[in-house]
Design an enzyme around this catalytic site. Structure first.
Site, short mmCIF file in Angstrom:
data_model
loop_
_atom_site.label_atom_id
_atom_site.label_comp_id
_atom_site.label_asym_id
_atom_site.label_seq_id
_atom_site.Cartn_x
_atom_site.Cartn_y
_atom_site.Cartn_z
N ASP A 1 -16.79 -41.57 27.39
CA ASP A 1 -17.44 -40.62 26.48
C ASP A 1 -18.87 -40.34 26.95
O ASP A 1 -19.55 -39.47 26.42
CB ASP A 1 -17.39 -41.10 25.02
CG ASP A 1 -18.17 -42.38 24.78
OD1 ASP A 1 -18.63 -43.02 25.76
OD2 ASP A 1 -18.33 -42.77 23.61
N SER A 2 -19.30 -41.03 28.02
CA SER A 2 -20.56 -40.68 28.67
C SER A 2 -20.52 -39.24 29.19
O SER A 2 -21.57 -38.69 29.53
CB SER A 2 -20.87 -41.65 29.82
OG SER A 2 -19.75 -41.78 30.68
N GLU B 1 -14.73 -48.90 21.89
CA GLU B 1 -15.97 -49.65 21.65
C GLU B 1 -15.69 -50.52 20.42
O GLU B 1 -15.39 -50.00 19.34
CB GLU B 1 -17.14 -48.70 21.44
CG GLU B 1 -17.51 -47.99 22.73
CD GLU B 1 -18.85 -47.28 22.69
OE1 GLU B 1 -19.64 -47.50 21.75
OE2 GLU B 1 -19.12 -46.50 23.62
N LYS C 1 -9.74 -46.95 25.91
CA LYS C 1 -10.83 -47.91 25.73
C LYS C 1 -11.43 -47.69 24.34
O LYS C 1 -11.62 -46.55 23.92
CB LYS C 1 -11.91 -47.75 26.80
CG LYS C 1 -13.10 -48.69 26.59
CD LYS C 1 -14.02 -48.76 27.79
CE LYS C 1 -15.05 -47.67 27.85
NZ LYS C 1 -15.98 -47.61 26.68
N GLU D 1 -21.06 -54.49 28.42
CA GLU D 1 -22.17 -53.61 28.79
C GLU D 1 -23.50 -54.21 28.36
O GLU D 1 -23.68 -54.61 27.20
CB GLU D 1 -21.98 -52.22 28.14
CG GLU D 1 -23.13 -51.26 28.48
CD GLU D 1 -22.85 -49.81 28.15
OE1 GLU D 1 -21.72 -49.48 27.73
OE2 GLU D 1 -23.78 -48.99 28.32
N ASP E 1 -11.52 -42.93 27.08
CA ASP E 1 -12.50 -43.61 26.21
C ASP E 1 -12.49 -42.91 24.86
O ASP E 1 -12.82 -41.72 24.76
CB ASP E 1 -13.88 -43.47 26.89
CG ASP E 1 -14.89 -44.43 26.36
OD1 ASP E 1 -14.52 -45.36 25.62
OD2 ASP E 1 -16.07 -44.26 26.72
#
Ligand code: KIV
Length: 252
Positions: free
Chosen positions: A25-26, A96, A94, A162, A64
């Site tokens: 999502d970056s 978070e 993925k 991270e 993500d």
């Protein structure tokens, strides 16, 4: 592991033998012009994931899941994650993670949706934590270790760590049997991940724990500037790029 958001980059990642292409999502910061990852939508990740999957033969493609596309409601989370496999051809998703994703990880794993967990700095919580290193005191380090164990037990197949102290990442890596993949987490993880725009030198800014391995931005500036100059001066298009035909129909 390296992030990828488009087909040409994914093809290069695949050719380089990198194991995992993460459609992070970056993409919100790196490619879509948002100030954070929070506005990224499920459709944006699905479209980018499909492009990456089309260009990838060997690497695992991980989608993500964006902010609030999971976590509030198990059924909605399963539907959004399922879309990535059904419609976008991802191999895994993925998440978070936090306490709210343990049960979702279990349900997704049961249903055949492989889950990569992400702990430490989770930028989708930036309004709560900032973008600072996490796990820097005993309490928060212990919570990260506990959540790592819980997500492994729930079925996660790997764990991204991270921006945490290297010794915490080392402990988590030793404690878990699934692979850990670090970003700003020191050298002791089983693998590493970075944001591709930073690696190739396309982004203007680079995270303090990241590293530029190229200068694509410089190359693009040169090429775009040279094109603009050539058009303005009339040097492009020259005779070699121009074709003249007697008729109007067949111009190629
Ligand atoms: O979105 C992303 O690029 C990520 C990596 C930093 C792991 O989540």
């Amino acid at each position: 592991m390296l992030t990828a958001y488009d087909a040409p980059t994914a093809g290069l990642i695949d050719d380089a033998g990198i194991d995992i292409a993460l459609v992070g999502d970056s993409v919100g910061n790196t490619q879509l012009g948002y100030d954070s990852t929070l506005p990224v939508t499920v459709d944006e990740i699905a479209s980018r994931t499909a492009a990456v999957a089309r260009a990838t033969e060997r690497a695992l493609v991980v989608a993500d899941m964006p902010f609030l596309s999971f976590g509030a409601d198990i059924a909605d989370g399963i539907e959004n994650c399922g879309r990535m496999l059904k419609e976008a051809d991802a191999d895994a998703v993925k998440l978070e993670c936090g306490p709210h994703t343990t049960e979702l990880t279990r349900r997704l794993t049961d249903l055949g949706v492989p889950v990569q967990a992400h702990l430490g700095l989770t930028p989708q919580r930036e309004n709560e934590t900032g973008l600072y290193r996490q796990g820097t005191d005993e309490g928060s380090a212990g919570r990260i270790l506990d959540l790592a164990r819980e997500h492994q037990a729930a079925g996660a197949f790997s764990l991204v760590l991270e921006h945490v102290p290297a010794n915490l990442a080392e402990t988590v890596t030793e404690e878990l049997s699934i692979p850990t993949i670090g970003i700003g987490a020191g050298p002791h993880c089983d693998g590493q991940v970075l944001v591709v725009d930073e690696v190739i030198g396309l982004s203007e800014r680079t995270a303090p724990f990241s590293k530029r391995f190229g200068d694509v931005r410089g190359e693009m500036e040169d090429a775009i500037g040279a094109y603009a100059d050539a058009v303005e001066s009339g040097a492009f298009p020259g005779d070699e790029h121009s074709h003249y035909e007697d008729g109007l129909g067949d111009t190629y």
